[in-house]
Design a protein around this motif. Structure first.
Motif, mmCIF file in Angstrom:
data_model
loop_
_atom_site.group_PDB
_atom_site.id
_atom_site.type_symbol
_atom_site.label_atom_id
_atom_site.label_comp_id
_atom_site.label_asym_id
_atom_site.label_seq_id
_atom_site.Cartn_x
_atom_site.Cartn_y
_atom_site.Cartn_z
ATOM 1 N N SER A 209 0.729 -1.452 -0.023
ATOM 2 C CA SER A 209 0.065 -0.342 -0.075
ATOM 3 C C SER A 209 1.037 0.990 0.656
ATOM 4 C CB SER A 209 -0.556 0.164 1.385
ATOM 5 O OG SER A 209 -0.128 0.178 2.558
ATOM 6 N N GLU A 210 0.195 2.328 -0.258
ATOM 7 C CA GLU A 210 0.980 3.190 0.095
ATOM 8 C C GLU A 210 1.296 3.791 1.330
ATOM 9 O OE1 GLU A 210 0.819 8.573 -0.297
ATOM 10 O OE2 GLU A 210 -1.428 6.528 -1.286
ATOM 11 N N ALA A 211 1.208 3.283 2.634
ATOM 12 C CA ALA A 211 1.386 3.699 3.674
ATOM 13 C C ALA A 211 3.001 2.545 4.199
ATOM 14 C CB ALA A 211 0.293 3.664 4.743
ATOM 15 N N ASP A 212 2.520 1.301 3.327
ATOM 16 C CA ASP A 212 3.734 0.101 3.366
ATOM 17 C C ASP A 212 4.984 0.590 2.294
ATOM 18 O OD1 ASP A 212 2.628 -2.063 4.618
ATOM 19 O OD2 ASP A 212 1.979 -2.223 2.485
ATOM 20 N N ALA A 213 4.806 1.311 1.577
ATOM 21 C CA ALA A 213 5.944 2.004 0.881
ATOM 22 C C ALA A 213 6.607 3.248 1.907
ATOM 23 C CB ALA A 213 5.399 2.486 -0.418
ATOM 24 N N LEU A 214 5.466 4.133 2.175
ATOM 25 C CA LEU A 214 5.977 5.137 3.235
ATOM 26 C C LEU A 214 7.532 4.947 3.711
ATOM 27 C CD1 LEU A 214 3.075 7.271 3.852
ATOM 28 C CD2 LEU A 214 5.396 7.581 2.668
ATOM 29 N N VAL A 215 6.389 3.921 5.337
ATOM 30 C CA VAL A 215 7.535 2.825 6.233
ATOM 31 C C VAL A 215 8.108 1.833 5.216
ATOM 32 C CG1 VAL A 215 7.836 1.046 7.411
ATOM 33 C CG2 VAL A 215 5.399 1.829 7.389
ATOM 34 N N LEU A 216 8.065 1.882 3.946
ATOM 35 C CA LEU A 216 9.457 0.761 3.553
ATOM 36 C C LEU A 216 10.301 1.803 3.046
ATOM 37 C CD1 LEU A 216 11.320 -1.453 2.356
ATOM 38 C CD2 LEU A 216 9.943 -1.356 0.310
ATOM 39 N N GLU A 217 10.313 3.161 2.663
ATOM 40 C CA GLU A 217 11.634 4.410 2.248
ATOM 41 C C GLU A 217 11.960 4.908 3.639
ATOM 42 O OE1 GLU A 217 11.077 9.221 0.823
ATOM 43 O OE2 GLU A 217 9.174 8.049 2.636
ATOM 44 N N ARG A 218 11.398 4.387 4.575
ATOM 45 C CA ARG A 218 12.132 5.145 6.333
ATOM 46 C C ARG A 218 13.348 3.574 6.549
ATOM 47 N NH1 ARG A 218 10.447 8.592 11.958
ATOM 48 N NH2 ARG A 218 12.316 7.948 12.406
ATOM 49 N N ILE A 219 13.241 2.570 6.110
ATOM 50 C CA ILE A 219 13.766 1.531 6.357
ATOM 51 C C ILE A 219 14.775 1.341 5.526
ATOM 52 C CG2 ILE A 219 13.952 -0.803 6.607
ATOM 53 C CD1 ILE A 219 10.945 -1.367 7.170
#
Length: 405
Positions: A209-219
């Motif tokens: 999801s878009e939220a998943d991508a935001l989390v993955l970006e920070r990781i």
């Protein structure tokens, strides 16, 4: 390339599969589909376009078949032959439908169908005392492109989904995300010039999801920062609210993607494979040096009382340098006013063992000293939402017997 038997696909009122491929028998001999609409070259072109990116849209494959009288019909032949599969989520095949490779099916084998996420379920009955464990369905798709291919990525079907991108320019790097990551890379105006290489990381099954991508970006940003191989030109992203279980899945996806980049010599080349897979325990500058159990930290020690008898301790070393001390209570849940970073850090630090559940189950307990840039940021993390900020912290008398930190 034209075929006398092709019915063509030019008429605007024709259905996608009006070609003879619907009724013509399809056989495979010597690894090649035997059909008037698909020559050996056509088969190699179609499969090659899909293999280049792990998946491809119908539109991308049709571009590869430029000049073919009925490219949609040729695609259908390979679908019917069991060589490729179409993701018909909308119920119709169009130019955006994603195609992936599939193993040809032998009717005599009668294989079990794939489970969601591409996981093959265990066939047959299991004994009563045998339990099949669930595993993550996320599978990284990592593409590396030259900087000159930037515009073309916006037309790449495999990137028309949420994901993370890394722009490399000499010793500088920019880490970002996009809900349509290919278009974001192609159309973005990121503050980094002379891009040499572009790395994109998505889920091969479009499960982010878009939220998943935001989390993955920070990781990914954290991992690149901790490796210290290149200089990041953008600051730490906020992430997004995330549960510990979802964070764990996304961190595993990141680990596999980073391992692939290290193996091919693009990033993380100075780390051992174990360190690449494990990643850093915390973001750079967050984790304080170990402190003896009876050692009081240098600075003004403050306390914050909240909830039903919960207490947090922090050391003010400067107005912009606060150390949240180990042993502090941390509220279990975030409230609606909490920012994305608070939720992200809770999930990340729980997975890293920095947060542990208290014996009574009423709170988390911090196991390491952790750095924050302000009193309000530390308080926000402790109480899981907006608080009194600096005013919530009260000094304690460090001349008294030292508290159990």
């Amino acid at each position: 390339m034209t075929y006398p038997s092709s019915s063509g696909a030019a008429a605007s009122n024709k259905p996608p599969f009006s070609s003879p491929a619907v009724t013509s028998p399809i056989a495979i001999a010597s690894g090649l589909v035997q059909h008037d609409l698909v020559s050996p070259t056509d088969q190699v072109v179609i499969l090659g376009v899909i293999e280049d990116f792990g998946s491809a849209s119908v539109g991308d494959v049709m571009v590869g078949l430029d000049g073919h009288a009925d490219p949609a019909g040729a695609i259908q032949v390979l679908i019917a032959a069991g060589l490729i599969t179409a993701d018909l989520r909308a119920g119709l095949l169009d130019q955006h439908t994603m195609l992936t490779r599939a193993t040809p099916i032998d009717p005599d084998d009668d294989p079990s169908p794939s489970a969601p996420g591409g996981i093959m379920p265990i066939s047959g009955d299991l004994p009563d005392d045998v339990v099949a464990l669930s595993v993550t369905s996320l599978q990284p798709s990592v593409l590396v492109s030259p900087g000159s291919a930037r515009r073309a990525l916006g037309r790449t079907g495999a990137l028309r989904r949420p994901g993370v991108y890394i722009l490399l320019s000499g010793a500088q790097v920019y880490v970002g995300m996009g809900s349509d990551v290919g278009r974001r890379v192609a159309n973005g105006s990121q503050p980094i010039a002379d891009v040499d290489a572009i790395i994109t990381i998505t889920d091969a099954h479009d499960g982010l999801s878009e939220a998943d991508a935001l989390v993955l970006e920070r990781i990914i940003h954290t991992r690149v920062s901790a490796a210290r191989e290149v200089a990041l030109v953008n600051g730490t992203p906020d992430g997004a609210p995330v549960s510990s279980n979802r964070y764990e899945e996304l961190n595993l996806l990141a680990a596999m993607a980073c391992h692939a980049l290290a193996r091919e010599g693009h990033l993380f080349v100075n780390l051992s494979p174990r360190m690449v897979l494990a990643g850093p325990r915390a973001e750079v500058g967050r984790l304080a040096p170990l402190r003896a159990f009876d050692e009081t930290p240098n600075g003004e020690v403050m306390e914050l009382a909240f909830g039903k008898g919960h207490m947090a301790l922090a050391c003010r070393r400067a107005d912009d340098d606060w150390l949240l001390l180990r042993g502090s209570d941390i509220r279990l849940d975030c409230v609606a006013s909490a920012n994305a970073s608070v939720s992200f850090l809770r999930a990340a630090w729980h997975n890293a063992g920095i947060l542990e559940l208290a014996h009574d189950g009423g709170s988390y307990v911090l196991t390491c000293d952790m750095a924050f840039a302000s009193a309000s940021a530390a308080a926000h993390f402790v109480v899981g939402g907006k608080s009194k900020g600096r005013g919530g912290w009260q000094p304690i008398d460090t001349g008294l017997p030292a508290p159990a930190l």
